[in-house]
Enzyme design. Structure first.
Site, mmCIF file in Angstrom:
data_model
loop_
_atom_site.group_PDB
_atom_site.id
_atom_site.type_symbol
_atom_site.label_atom_id
_atom_site.label_comp_id
_atom_site.label_asym_id
_atom_site.label_seq_id
_atom_site.Cartn_x
_atom_site.Cartn_y
_atom_site.Cartn_z
ATOM 1 N N THR A 73 0.818 -1.216 0.000
ATOM 2 C CA THR A 73 0.000 0.000 0.000
ATOM 3 C C THR A 73 0.850 1.265 0.000
ATOM 4 O OG1 THR A 73 -1.504 1.252 1.431
ATOM 5 C CG2 THR A 73 -0.093 -0.307 2.534
ATOM 6 N N ASP A 74 0.264 2.355 -0.486
ATOM 7 C CA ASP A 74 0.953 3.651 -0.421
ATOM 8 C C ASP A 74 1.044 4.170 1.018
ATOM 9 O OD1 ASP A 74 -1.735 4.316 -0.047
ATOM 10 O OD2 ASP A 74 -1.821 5.795 -1.666
ATOM 11 N N GLU A 75 0.248 3.590 1.927
ATOM 12 C CA GLU A 75 0.224 4.113 3.305
ATOM 13 C C GLU A 75 1.556 3.911 4.024
ATOM 14 O OE1 GLU A 75 -3.227 3.485 5.623
ATOM 15 O OE2 GLU A 75 -4.570 3.682 3.914
ATOM 16 N N TYR A 121 -1.962 -0.452 11.006
ATOM 17 C CA TYR A 121 -2.083 -1.137 9.710
ATOM 18 C C TYR A 121 -0.878 -0.856 8.828
ATOM 19 C CZ TYR A 121 -3.318 -1.636 4.783
ATOM 20 O OH TYR A 121 -3.284 -1.947 3.447
ATOM 21 N N LYS A 165 2.103 -3.321 7.370
ATOM 22 C CA LYS A 165 2.389 -3.521 5.943
ATOM 23 C C LYS A 165 3.843 -3.123 5.638
ATOM 24 C CE LYS A 165 -0.014 -4.621 3.030
ATOM 25 N NZ LYS A 165 -0.392 -5.983 2.500
ATOM 26 N N ASN A 220 -11.734 13.741 0.686
ATOM 27 C CA ASN A 220 -12.833 12.832 1.042
ATOM 28 C C ASN A 220 -14.191 13.509 0.878
ATOM 29 O OD1 ASN A 220 -10.996 10.847 1.672
ATOM 30 N ND2 ASN A 220 -10.920 11.359 3.856
HETATM 31 P P1 NAD Z 1 -9.746 -7.350 2.251
HETATM 32 O O1 NAD Z 1 -9.742 -7.028 3.702
HETATM 33 O O2 NAD Z 1 -10.968 -7.046 1.437
HETATM 34 O O3 NAD Z 1 -9.441 -8.901 2.030
HETATM 35 C C1 NAD Z 1 -8.433 -9.558 2.729
HETATM 36 C C2 NAD Z 1 -8.580 -11.059 2.485
HETATM 37 O O4 NAD Z 1 -7.512 -11.730 3.182
HETATM 38 C C3 NAD Z 1 -9.895 -11.639 3.012
HETATM 39 O O5 NAD Z 1 -10.458 -12.513 2.072
HETATM 40 C C4 NAD Z 1 -9.470 -12.393 4.274
HETATM 41 O O6 NAD Z 1 -10.301 -13.500 4.568
HETATM 42 C C5 NAD Z 1 -8.058 -12.829 3.903
HETATM 43 N N1 NAD Z 1 -7.212 -13.070 5.084
HETATM 44 C C6 NAD Z 1 -7.048 -12.256 6.168
HETATM 45 N N2 NAD Z 1 -6.217 -12.829 7.050
HETATM 46 C C7 NAD Z 1 -5.811 -14.009 6.496
HETATM 47 C C8 NAD Z 1 -4.924 -15.035 6.926
HETATM 48 N N3 NAD Z 1 -4.281 -14.971 8.097
HETATM 49 N N4 NAD Z 1 -4.734 -16.103 6.106
HETATM 50 C C9 NAD Z 1 -5.387 -16.183 4.913
HETATM 51 N N5 NAD Z 1 -6.241 -15.244 4.477
HETATM 52 C C10 NAD Z 1 -6.444 -14.166 5.256
HETATM 53 O O7 NAD Z 1 -8.476 -6.610 1.655
HETATM 54 P P2 NAD Z 1 -8.265 -5.917 0.238
HETATM 55 O O8 NAD Z 1 -8.782 -4.534 0.310
HETATM 56 O O9 NAD Z 1 -8.739 -6.840 -0.818
HETATM 57 O O10 NAD Z 1 -6.668 -5.825 0.207
HETATM 58 C C11 NAD Z 1 -5.894 -6.878 -0.333
HETATM 59 C C12 NAD Z 1 -4.419 -6.510 -0.235
HETATM 60 O O11 NAD Z 1 -4.179 -5.303 -0.946
HETATM 61 C C13 NAD Z 1 -3.938 -6.258 1.194
HETATM 62 O O12 NAD Z 1 -2.639 -6.773 1.326
HETATM 63 C C14 NAD Z 1 -3.930 -4.732 1.314
HETATM 64 O O13 NAD Z 1 -2.966 -4.309 2.250
HETATM 65 C C15 NAD Z 1 -3.551 -4.349 -0.098
HETATM 66 N N6 NAD Z 1 -4.011 -3.041 -0.558
HETATM 67 C C16 NAD Z 1 -5.335 -2.696 -0.448
HETATM 68 C C17 NAD Z 1 -5.780 -1.476 -0.957
HETATM 69 C C18 NAD Z 1 -7.229 -1.067 -0.872
HETATM 70 O O14 NAD Z 1 -7.547 0.075 -1.224
HETATM 71 N N7 NAD Z 1 -8.149 -1.936 -0.453
HETATM 72 C C19 NAD Z 1 -4.859 -0.610 -1.568
HETATM 73 C C20 NAD Z 1 -3.507 -0.991 -1.639
HETATM 74 C C21 NAD Z 1 -3.108 -2.211 -1.155
HETATM 75 O O1 DAU Z 2 -4.184 3.889 0.483
HETATM 76 C C1 DAU Z 2 -4.391 2.503 0.369
HETATM 77 C C2 DAU Z 2 -5.231 2.012 1.519
HETATM 78 O O2 DAU Z 2 -6.567 2.458 1.260
HETATM 79 C C3 DAU Z 2 -5.192 0.511 1.714
HETATM 80 O O3 DAU Z 2 -3.893 0.116 2.043
HETATM 81 C C4 DAU Z 2 -6.172 0.075 2.811
HETATM 82 O O4 DAU Z 2 -6.194 -1.337 2.915
HETATM 83 C C5 DAU Z 2 -7.551 0.582 2.449
HETATM 84 O O5 DAU Z 2 -8.473 0.269 3.472
HETATM 85 C C6 DAU Z 2 -7.525 2.092 2.216
HETATM 86 O O6 DAU Z 2 -7.248 2.786 3.464
HETATM 87 P P1 DAU Z 2 -7.997 4.139 3.865
HETATM 88 O O7 DAU Z 2 -7.922 4.333 5.310
HETATM 89 O O8 DAU Z 2 -7.529 5.265 2.993
HETATM 90 O O9 DAU Z 2 -9.492 3.745 3.373
HETATM 91 P P2 DAU Z 2 -10.915 4.016 4.028
HETATM 92 O O10 DAU Z 2 -11.935 3.651 3.010
HETATM 93 O O11 DAU Z 2 -11.044 3.411 5.391
HETATM 94 O O12 DAU Z 2 -10.920 5.608 4.215
HETATM 95 C C7 DAU Z 2 -10.716 6.469 3.092
HETATM 96 C C8 DAU Z 2 -10.669 7.892 3.637
HETATM 97 O O13 DAU Z 2 -11.989 8.239 4.107
HETATM 98 C C9 DAU Z 2 -9.745 8.063 4.830
HETATM 99 O O14 DAU Z 2 -9.135 9.345 4.757
HETATM 100 C C10 DAU Z 2 -10.680 8.004 6.032
HETATM 101 C C11 DAU Z 2 -11.972 8.575 5.492
HETATM 102 N N1 DAU Z 2 -13.208 8.014 6.089
HETATM 103 C C12 DAU Z 2 -13.354 6.662 6.141
HETATM 104 C C13 DAU Z 2 -14.486 6.086 6.699
HETATM 105 C C14 DAU Z 2 -14.626 4.582 6.784
HETATM 106 C C15 DAU Z 2 -14.211 8.867 6.530
HETATM 107 O O15 DAU Z 2 -14.091 10.125 6.436
HETATM 108 N N2 DAU Z 2 -15.338 8.310 7.061
HETATM 109 C C16 DAU Z 2 -15.513 6.956 7.196
HETATM 110 O O16 DAU Z 2 -16.563 6.517 7.737
#
Ligand code: NAD
Ligand code: DAU
Length: 355
Positions: free
Chosen positions: A132-134, A158, A162, A257
């Site tokens: 992730t970019d975080e 988190y 990562k 946001n």
């Molecule tokens: P998600 O939370 O939707 O899904 C995570 C999946 O991993 C689920 O199916 C869960 O059951 C499985 N899991 C969790 N713990 C596990 C374990 N111990 N063993 C096996 N499986 C397990 O997550 P996502 O949003 O699909 O993110 C996927 C990947 O991409 C993550 O590594 C996250 O850090 C990365 N990522 C997410 C975003 C985003 O915006 N969602 C952006 C950049 C990177």
């Molecule tokens: O940047 C990549 C990341 O993006 C991934 O690594 C994470 O797995 C993914 O969950 C996501 O993280 P964020 O914290 O950016 O996503 P989220 O959807 O939780 O929140 C997006 C933005 O919106 C953040 O600045 C927090 C804000 N937010 C979120 C929620 C849930 C609100 O203002 N209100 C809310 O209720």
């Protein structure tokens, strides 16, 4: 075949669906089915022999060893993680266990498997770590977007977990030569996004007549990427990425946001107007800020564009409209995703009318 971890989650499921739409190479999908894992995301593959689902934990070394020995993958794409920042603030333990210890277990199992491969297969093997970019922390308003050499400065449990896994992946390449690639991607959105995250939460709360919770002043900036564009980037990295390299992936769609929430409200006003004809934006409600909330992320994705020829296909406007339509058309998925564990989280985190 390839081994995917976390393939029942949001991005992993989209990746497997896209992968099998683009090729016939089978996928073994190892997923623990936590609250975020949902086999309904993969319902389209229920009778497809190219997808083999295994319920299990990436931190279970014996299980991972057995899967590698049995299926002999040519590559591993590691998505499995605890992914929600707010949950990591309330309970970081599971993030360390899955994101750090789980990644360590996978790297060690992959190293043992890879070391014993014949030379040609060994050279072709890839371990792709999805990150992730975080991990780069928060950017000042006018600062240049993150490049791959930006210093790590994770601010949440988190992102720290990562970052730790990125460092492990990097070290396994440098020390052992395991052919690791890493991608650091911005915020994804699209089908199957679990509704604890901002975009699906806003769509579904709006339709349910509930408040749309904006943390703090809502001026935090995120870069948004439609999920299939992220999947395409990972396919390119698996095909042509260089071992030891990191690739930043982003949509070039930076938005606050609050502006994003207003965009979703305006779309809903057109696609599914409120019964009383009033704008959905009336439901916006500012709530307490997220502790340690990063102010801004922004990605410079020129390396993957230049070296691997990847570019996002969707604009934010086209991707958001597709996404809103998807949630409007998938009542059953939404109802199931919003069952027990989800309601508990909403009540605990937001309380009252927000839940
Ligand atoms: P998600 O939370 O939707 O899904 C995570 C999946 O991993 C689920 O199916 C869960 O059951 C499985 N899991 C969790 N713990 C596990 C374990 N111990 N063993 C096996 N499986 C397990 O997550 P996502 O949003 O699909 O993110 C996927 C990947 O991409 C993550 O590594 C996250 O850090 C990365 N990522 C997410 C975003 C985003 O915006 N969602 C952006 C950049 C990177
Ligand atoms: O940047 C990549 C990341 O993006 C991934 O690594 C994470 O797995 C993914 O969950 C996501 O993280 P964020 O914290 O950016 O996503 P989220 O959807 O939780 O929140 C997006 C933005 O919106 C953040 O600045 C927090 C804000 N937010 C979120 C929620 C849930 C609100 O203002 N209100 C809310 O209720």
């Amino acid at each position: 075949m390839i081994l995917v971890t976390g393939g029942a989650g949001f991005i992993g499921a989209n990746f497997i669906l896209d992968w099998l739409a683009a090729s016939d190479e089978p996928v073994v999908n190892l997923d623990k089915l936590t609250y975020a894992g949902n086999l309904e995301n993969l319902a389209a593959l229920a009778h497809d022999a190219r997808h083999v689902f295994v319920e299990g934990d990436i931190a279970d070394r014996a299980l991972v060893d057995a899967l590698l020995a049995r299926h002999k993958p040519r590559a591993l794409a590691h998505f499995a993680a605890e992914s929600h920042v707010d949950r990591s603030i309330r309970g970081p333990g599971e993030f360390i266990r899955t994101n750090v210890e789980g990644a360590f277990t996978l790297l060690e199992a992959a190293r043992a498997y890879w070391s014993a491969l014949p030379q040609a297969e060994k050279a072709a093997f890839r371990f792709h770590h999805v990150s992730t970019d975080e991990v780069y922390g928060s950017l000042a308003p006018e600062a240049a977007p993150f490049t791959e050499t930006h210093p790590y400065a994770p601010n949440s449990p988190y992102s720290a977990s990562k970052a730790a896994s990125d460092h492990l992946a990097r070290a396994w390449f440098h020390t052992y030569g395991l052919p690791v690639t890493i991608s650091n991607c911005s915020n994804n959105y699209g089908p199957f996004h679990f509704p604890e995250k901002l975009i699906p939460l806003v769509i579904l709360n709006a339709l349910a007549g509930k408040p749309l919770p904006v943390y703090g002043d809502g001026q935090q900036m995120r870069d948004w990427l439609y999920v299939s564009d992220h999947c395409a980037a990972i396919r390119r990295i698996l095909a042509a990425g260089q071992p030891g390299e990191t690739y930043n992936v982003g949509g070039g769609n930076e938005m606050s946001n609050l502006a994003l929430i207003k965009t979703i409200c305006a779309l809903l006003d057109t696609l599914e107007p409120r019964a009383d004809g009033l704008p959905y934006a009336r439901q916006i409600a500012h709530v307490a800020d997220r502790p340690g909330h990063d102010r801004r992320y922004s990605i410079n994705a020129r390396k993957i564009e230049r070296e691997l020829g990847w570019k996002p296909r969707e604009t934010l406007a086209s991707g958001i409209e597709k996404t809103v339509r998807w949630y409007l058309e998938h009542d059953d998925w939404v109802t199931h995703a919003q069952s027990g564990a989800y309601r508990e989280w909403m009540a605990r985190h937001y309380g009252g009318a927000h839940a």
